[in-house]
Design a protein around this motif. Structure first.
Motif, PDB file in Angstrom:
ATOM      1  N   LYS A   1      -7.536  12.143   8.087  1.00 47.98           N
ATOM      2  CA  LYS A   1      -8.090  11.191   8.953  1.00 47.98           C
ATOM      3  C   LYS A   1      -7.717  10.065   8.519  1.00 47.98           C
ATOM      4  O   LYS A   1      -7.944   9.556   7.457  1.00 47.98           O
ATOM      5  CB  LYS A   1      -9.694  11.256   8.877  1.00 47.98           C
ATOM      6  CG  LYS A   1     -10.102  12.503   9.709  1.00 47.98           C
ATOM      7  CD  LYS A   1     -11.936  12.254   9.651  1.00 47.98           C
ATOM      8  CE  LYS A   1     -12.440  13.698   9.808  1.00 47.98           C
ATOM      9  NZ  LYS A   1     -13.899  13.551   9.327  1.00 47.98           N
TER      10      LYS A   1
ATOM     11  N   SER B   1       2.282   6.711   2.145  1.00 47.50           N
ATOM     12  CA  SER B   1       1.588   7.579   3.304  1.00 47.50           C
ATOM     13  C   SER B   1       0.042   7.861   3.018  1.00 47.50           C
ATOM     14  O   SER B   1      -0.306   7.323   1.688  1.00 47.50           O
ATOM     15  CB  SER B   1       1.988   9.269   2.820  1.00 47.50           C
ATOM     16  OG  SER B   1       1.766   9.500   1.548  1.00 47.50           O
ATOM     17  N   PRO B   2      -0.559   8.012   3.726  1.00 50.24           N
ATOM     18  CA  PRO B   2      -2.285   8.125   3.559  1.00 50.24           C
ATOM     19  C   PRO B   2      -2.540   8.848   2.796  1.00 50.24           C
ATOM     20  O   PRO B   2      -3.703   8.570   1.814  1.00 50.24           O
ATOM     21  CB  PRO B   2      -2.690   8.513   5.065  1.00 50.24           C
ATOM     22  CG  PRO B   2      -1.793   9.148   5.687  1.00 50.24           C
ATOM     23  CD  PRO B   2      -0.444   8.555   5.120  1.00 50.24           C
ATOM     24  N   GLY B   3      -1.951   9.898   2.308  1.00 52.37           N
ATOM     25  CA  GLY B   3      -2.343  10.784   1.159  1.00 52.37           C
ATOM     26  C   GLY B   3      -3.736  11.371   1.402  1.00 52.37           C
ATOM     27  O   GLY B   3      -4.409  11.837   0.617  1.00 52.37           O
ATOM     28  N   GLY B   4      -4.508  11.076   2.443  1.00 55.55           N
ATOM     29  CA  GLY B   4      -5.690  11.546   2.888  1.00 55.55           C
ATOM     30  C   GLY B   4      -5.612  13.119   2.918  1.00 55.55           C
ATOM     31  O   GLY B   4      -4.967  13.807   3.805  1.00 55.55           O
ATOM     32  N   LYS B   5      -6.458  13.832   2.232  1.00 53.86           N
ATOM     33  CA  LYS B   5      -6.347  15.397   2.385  1.00 53.86           C
ATOM     34  C   LYS B   5      -6.856  15.965   3.777  1.00 53.86           C
ATOM     35  O   LYS B   5      -6.599  16.803   4.201  1.00 53.86           O
ATOM     36  CB  LYS B   5      -7.209  16.051   1.309  1.00 53.86           C
ATOM     37  CG  LYS B   5      -6.746  15.790  -0.165  1.00 53.86           C
ATOM     38  CD  LYS B   5      -7.317  16.511  -1.175  1.00 53.86           C
ATOM     39  CE  LYS B   5      -6.470  16.817  -2.340  1.00 53.86           C
ATOM     40  NZ  LYS B   5      -6.770  15.546  -3.008  1.00 53.86           N
ATOM     41  N   ASP B   6      -7.811  15.085   4.300  1.00 53.02           N
ATOM     42  CA  ASP B   6      -8.437  15.416   5.487  1.00 53.02           C
ATOM     43  C   ASP B   6      -7.550  14.995   6.724  1.00 53.02           C
ATOM     44  O   ASP B   6      -7.916  15.284   7.925  1.00 53.02           O
ATOM     45  CB  ASP B   6      -9.871  15.050   5.800  1.00 53.02           C
ATOM     46  CG  ASP B   6     -10.041  13.645   5.910  1.00 53.02           C
ATOM     47  OD1 ASP B   6     -11.226  13.081   5.757  1.00 53.02           O
ATOM     48  OD2 ASP B   6      -9.048  12.975   5.602  1.00 53.02           O
TER      49      ASP B   6
ATOM     50  N   ALA C   1      -7.806   5.717   9.933  1.00 49.72           N
ATOM     51  CA  ALA C   1      -8.074   4.886  11.020  1.00 49.72           C
ATOM     52  C   ALA C   1      -7.084   3.897  11.501  1.00 49.72           C
ATOM     53  O   ALA C   1      -6.602   3.657  12.580  1.00 49.72           O
ATOM     54  CB  ALA C   1      -9.536   4.028  10.798  1.00 49.72           C
ATOM     55  N   GLY C   2      -6.308   3.250  10.340  1.00 50.81           N
ATOM     56  CA  GLY C   2      -5.593   2.312  10.634  1.00 50.81           C
ATOM     57  C   GLY C   2      -3.992   2.769  10.400  1.00 50.81           C
ATOM     58  O   GLY C   2      -4.150   3.855   9.489  1.00 50.81           O
ATOM     59  N   LYS C   3      -3.066   2.450  10.983  1.00 49.22           N
ATOM     60  CA  LYS C   3      -1.802   3.247  10.635  1.00 49.22           C
ATOM     61  C   LYS C   3      -1.079   2.344   9.671  1.00 49.22           C
ATOM     62  O   LYS C   3      -0.848   1.230   9.582  1.00 49.22           O
ATOM     63  CB  LYS C   3      -0.772   3.164  12.116  1.00 49.22           C
ATOM     64  CG  LYS C   3       0.364   3.746  12.118  1.00 49.22           C
ATOM     65  CD  LYS C   3       1.062   3.931  13.249  1.00 49.22           C
ATOM     66  CE  LYS C   3       1.589   2.506  13.833  1.00 49.22           C
ATOM     67  NZ  LYS C   3       2.483   1.946  12.943  1.00 49.22           N
ATOM     68  N   PRO C   4      -0.584   3.134   8.610  1.00 52.59           N
ATOM     69  CA  PRO C   4       0.179   2.677   7.436  1.00 52.59           C
ATOM     70  C   PRO C   4       1.418   1.987   7.896  1.00 52.59           C
ATOM     71  O   PRO C   4       2.171   2.455   8.905  1.00 52.59           O
ATOM     72  CB  PRO C   4       0.371   3.830   6.531  1.00 52.59           C
ATOM     73  CG  PRO C   4       0.290   4.727   7.247  1.00 52.59           C
ATOM     74  CD  PRO C   4      -0.570   4.824   8.403  1.00 52.59           C
TER      75      PRO C   4
ATOM     76  N   TYR D   1       0.892  -1.041   0.023  1.00 52.13           N
ATOM     77  CA  TYR D   1      -0.103  -0.194  -0.040  1.00 52.13           C
ATOM     78  C   TYR D   1       1.148   1.303  -0.063  1.00 52.13           C
ATOM     79  O   TYR D   1       2.137   1.148   0.235  1.00 52.13           O
ATOM     80  CB  TYR D   1      -0.914  -0.253   1.086  1.00 52.13           C
ATOM     81  CG  TYR D   1      -1.912  -1.219   1.229  1.00 52.13           C
ATOM     82  CD1 TYR D   1      -1.577  -2.194   1.819  1.00 52.13           C
ATOM     83  CD2 TYR D   1      -3.031  -1.063   0.158  1.00 52.13           C
ATOM     84  CE1 TYR D   1      -2.637  -3.312   1.814  1.00 52.13           C
ATOM     85  CE2 TYR D   1      -3.687  -2.380   0.268  1.00 52.13           C
ATOM     86  CZ  TYR D   1      -3.683  -3.362   0.925  1.00 52.13           C
ATOM     87  OH  TYR D   1      -4.457  -4.506   0.993  1.00 52.13           O
ATOM     88  N   PRO D   2       0.246   2.431  -0.135  1.00 51.91           N
ATOM     89  CA  PRO D   2       0.881   3.549  -0.428  1.00 51.91           C
ATOM     90  C   PRO D   2       1.630   3.735   1.032  1.00 51.91           C
ATOM     91  O   PRO D   2       1.290   3.424   2.083  1.00 51.91           O
ATOM     92  CB  PRO D   2      -0.008   4.610  -0.766  1.00 51.91           C
ATOM     93  CG  PRO D   2      -1.076   4.228  -1.290  1.00 51.91           C
ATOM     94  CD  PRO D   2      -1.067   2.609  -0.833  1.00 51.91           C
TER      95      PRO D   2
END
Lengths: 538, 538
Positions: B219, B212-217, B221-224, B209-210
């Motif tokens: 948030k 970094s989460p790359g999530g703009k917000d 839930a699970g730690k990459p 999986y990537p």
């Protein structure tokens, strides 16, 4: 391109996640500014999603597939694997091995932000769901995702898209009948087929012990099975008289009469196969004469077909038959209080929407990324709950007020999200609402959409100039009946018997299958015909 | 014969268990009074039990096999199936399909009454043990049979024997090291190979999986997974430098460098394989030069070999690496407090006796069915705990006082149970105590015993006139090293490199394998070489 490749090679040598993350962002930035390939994200790895991903041109688009299942299943041959006529891997295609390369993330799409064009994905590569021997299939277990029984969340990350293709399929429908989810087996995925195969073979082994304990001291801890209990365990019930149910009954018959007859000859008088359906006629897509022929073939093979019978409940059978051996007791409306006992129930009827689809059609969003824009939501088909699309497979939305900046891409008569497409079981194409939910329809939609997108990457061009609306061509239906007989019906002809069987076997070799499996499927057919199906359980 | 066949056909038509039971007794009575074929009961379906059962002449003896496992496993190719070089079914032979026919009961031998010549059997055709994804293998789970964690008892019944062959094999030894049974994978049976294969492939998928989460917000839930965590999960540890451990390391190397390199290229710098052994040298059965060559091949392939290292404990790794991803933390004596992290530990060292054997060697009985006869018990080998046999593979007993009626069958110098034989891993042949516990030894003992019994069914003849004592002929040892190289050593020659690889592949085609698998094994080798190993997980 060269600069990008250079950066990618250097990226591999970096050893800290911070450095990689910075480079990732740099690459993304680079991506947006160079010869931009649009990114098409496909949700799903079934007939619609996988066929589409394979056909989309990788030279024109960046292909990303997100699915909780990392392989495609060639479902027409699934019933064959559930009894060992074929092996499971011969009908699987790993998504990661699709020709031309694509990026794959194994996970669930939790949510989609249509305004910002971002998908929230939850990873699920940790194999917890699929290996329980209980009948709940992987697809059913997937439906538990929406409830409290969901396993611990995997890591969560976002994926941006330029175009989104929703191809998440549908789930098996139990019509709320008590006990189906706990006791019946579905037949939609490989895990289902594996569990069914193990269950059938285990039942024969369980019934193969001496009738009496024969212990001289008379001490027995477990009670041996009586004749009637063996008859119950060796009763195989199929619910649903469509092609899936009929083909499974046919394959099961072949396994029993070609192989198990030689290994457990003493059990043959005890075996029964029964198909139940609520409709007055099984195989509704075939004309009356062919359906009648199918019934005659089944009658000669000893398979009972009970139309207009309604299952009301499934529970564990009484005593150790249920608690130790997994025997079941079925309540059928037409039999009143007298329950039917069985060792296995295969449930192959009815579809319901994926929870993801239900969530998407109820979601309010703004079709354009502006604060003041009016809210929309996807148009939901009232009959099936699926997502409605126009003839070009674009998701329809309900709000008519569209800002000027998007006007060229949207028909004012039927507003759509121009970058969101829906294909397969979860789609309802306007003007084609009565299309069945089959592999044929899904793969034709996928091919149509891929060709449509391959023709032009330029979004300023009116879609009507590059594509026609989707039109389904019925290539006909094939169903195997057992004993090397089949039926085939298309607009051109109908076939029955061994001629149809040859067409049945030949047709499957030409579709959506890798070279490897085009080789392995005939190999297995041959080896299992000469040496018998494998019966080992592990 | 005709009368018996006639009765059997009529028996099938009877429908109540009472009638069948009466007939069963009648058949048994008939059996005792007609041309009596002695019944030989074989406990076990491994190299010793299955080879013996196949070679025993069905025209001279009635063959009955009792085993908790309904198939034989061709163990030299087991490591190949654990990574997908071969498929599991290509190395299985269902016991029920042995040529010439035999009777099979799937179950555990709970107890043997040597005086009355009766075996108490507990049925276990209900598949509960083998499908848990946790590392505890079927053979280990079998050892729980003797403890409170045993599943509910199946039906219990007795089987009488004229001759008994104990071939129950041995279990993996954990030397009491904490955490091995819970966290490590054994590699002795098909269930083990399947679990290992799923685990290896799942680890690569989990790390894909990537970064970094790359999530703009922001948030999540699970730690990459961090880079270091991925390195931990992609660390594959093998404990035991014998042929099993070395071959698994070699096969794993091939899977990674021939197939996974193309699918997960970005993960290759993070992968490590390490073999630990307490001895100063791995591959002890090979001479020094060949073992050295093996080490050089491994070094070039990047496989670390750490001799004289002692594992003290295995536990789940800290945090989500352990709790969510199944990562492990290993304590090694030579590293002090600094633990080694890994995603998979394969335990391939040491054997211990089967609980059934332990029970048998401690059991007091009378060698003859007389009330006043003195008590005996089987002779137990002090070093390994196995059952001692004489040169004719007959179980040795300890009591010298034998009644006259049995004198002709027993050497007064070394008393034996004349109708009880022991072969395979659980046997220790007098004068051959140092024989290793290998497939070669087990299958040679099986062949010897079968020929011995086939030569004469007349028990009044002195055994020395029909047979010689067992003598092991070392056909040599082969071990695969990965990368199409192997080593071979026999009294005639030593081979290394690709020449040994050809011998390695060729040798396995000639032994103990059905025609079906002699065909399928090369088919899989070819298909997997051309198209790559299958990587789907289900």
């Amino acid at each position: 391109m060269i600069a990008r490749g250079c950066i990618r090679r250097n990226a591999r040598q970096l050893t800290t996640s911070t450095e990689q993350a910075k480079l990732f962002k740099a690459v993304t930035f680079l991506h947006s500014n160079n010869t931009k390939k649009k990114r098409v994200v496909i949700l799903g790895s079934g007939w619609a999603g996988y066929s589409f991903a394979r056909t989309l041109d990788p030279a024109k688009y960046e292909r990303v597939v997100i699915s909780p299942r990392s392989y495609f299943v060639f479902t027409p041959l699934l019933a064959s694997t559930s009894v060992g006529t074929l092996e499971f891997r011969a009908i699987l295609e790993p998504v990661r091995r699709a020709p031309g390369g694509l990026r794959f993330y194994q996970g669930w799409a939790d949510d989609v932000d249509f305004s910002r064009k971002v998908i929230r994905v939850e990873a699920n590569a940790i194999d917890k769901l699929q290996h329980d021997l209980s009948p709940i299939s992987a697809s059913t277990a997937a439906s538990e995702v929406a409830t409290e029984t969901r396993p611990p969340k995997g890591e969560v990350f976002d994926v941006e898209y330029d175009k989104l293709v929703i191809a998440v399929g549908a789930y098996s429908q139990t019509f709320g009948i008590a006990g189906v989810r706990e006791h019946a087996h579905f037949l939609r995925d490989i895990g289902d087929a594996r569990r069914i195969r193990l269950r059938v073979l285990s039942l024969f082994e369980q019934c193969s012990y001496p009738a009496s304990p024969g212990g001289k001291d008379g001490k027995t801890a477990g009670k041996p099975l009586t004749e009637d209990e063996k008859k119950s365990l060796l009763h195989f019930v199929i619910v649903g008289g469509g092609p899936t149910g009929i083909e499974f009954a046919a394959e099961l018959h072949d396994l029993i009469h070609e192989d198990l007859k030689k290994i457990y000859p003493e059990l043959m008088p005890l075996v029964r196969i029964t198909v139940y359906d609520v409709a007055p006629k099984v195989l509704p897509m075939f004309d009356k004469a062919l359906a009648q022929y199918a019934m005659e073939v089944f009658a000669r093979q000893g398979i009972q077909v009970r139309t207009e019978h309604h299952l009301q409940q499934i529970r564990a059978a009484d005593g150790t038959l249920g608690s130790a051996h997994g025997g079941l007791s079925i309540k059928i409306k037409e039999y009143g209080d007298k329950e039917v006992e069985a060792g296995l129930v295969v449930w192959s009827t009815g579809l319901m929407q994926n929870p993801f689809v239900e969530q998407m059609v109820n979601k309010q969003f703004t079709a354009v990324n502006e604060a003041e824009a009016p809210k929309s939501h996807l148009l939901k088909d009232p009959r099936t709950g699926g997502i409605v699309t126009d003839g070009y497979l674009r998701a329809r939305i309900t709000d008519n007020k569209i800002s000027d900046s998007n006007k060229t891409a949207i028909s004012t008569a039927a507003p759509v999200l121009p970058d969101v497409f829906v294909i397969g079981d979860c789609a309802v194409v306007e003007g084609n609402e009565s299309l069945p939910k089959t592999a044929q329809v899904a793969s034709q939609q996928a091919a149509h959409l891929a060709r449509q997108l391959n023709r032009s990457t330029d979004e300023s061009i009116d879609i009507k100039s590059v594509s026609k609306p989707f039109k389904f061509r019925n290539w006909g239906t094939l169903t195997y009946l057992g004993g090397w007989k089949a039926i085939h019906q298309s607009s051109a002809d109908t076939l029955r018997g061994w001629v149809a069987w040859i067409v049945w076997r030949g047709a499957y070799l030409t579709r959506s299958m890798s070279v490897r499996n085009k080789l392995m499927v005939p190999v297995y057919w041959f080896v299992n015909w000469v040496f018998g199906r494998d019966i080992s359980r592990f």
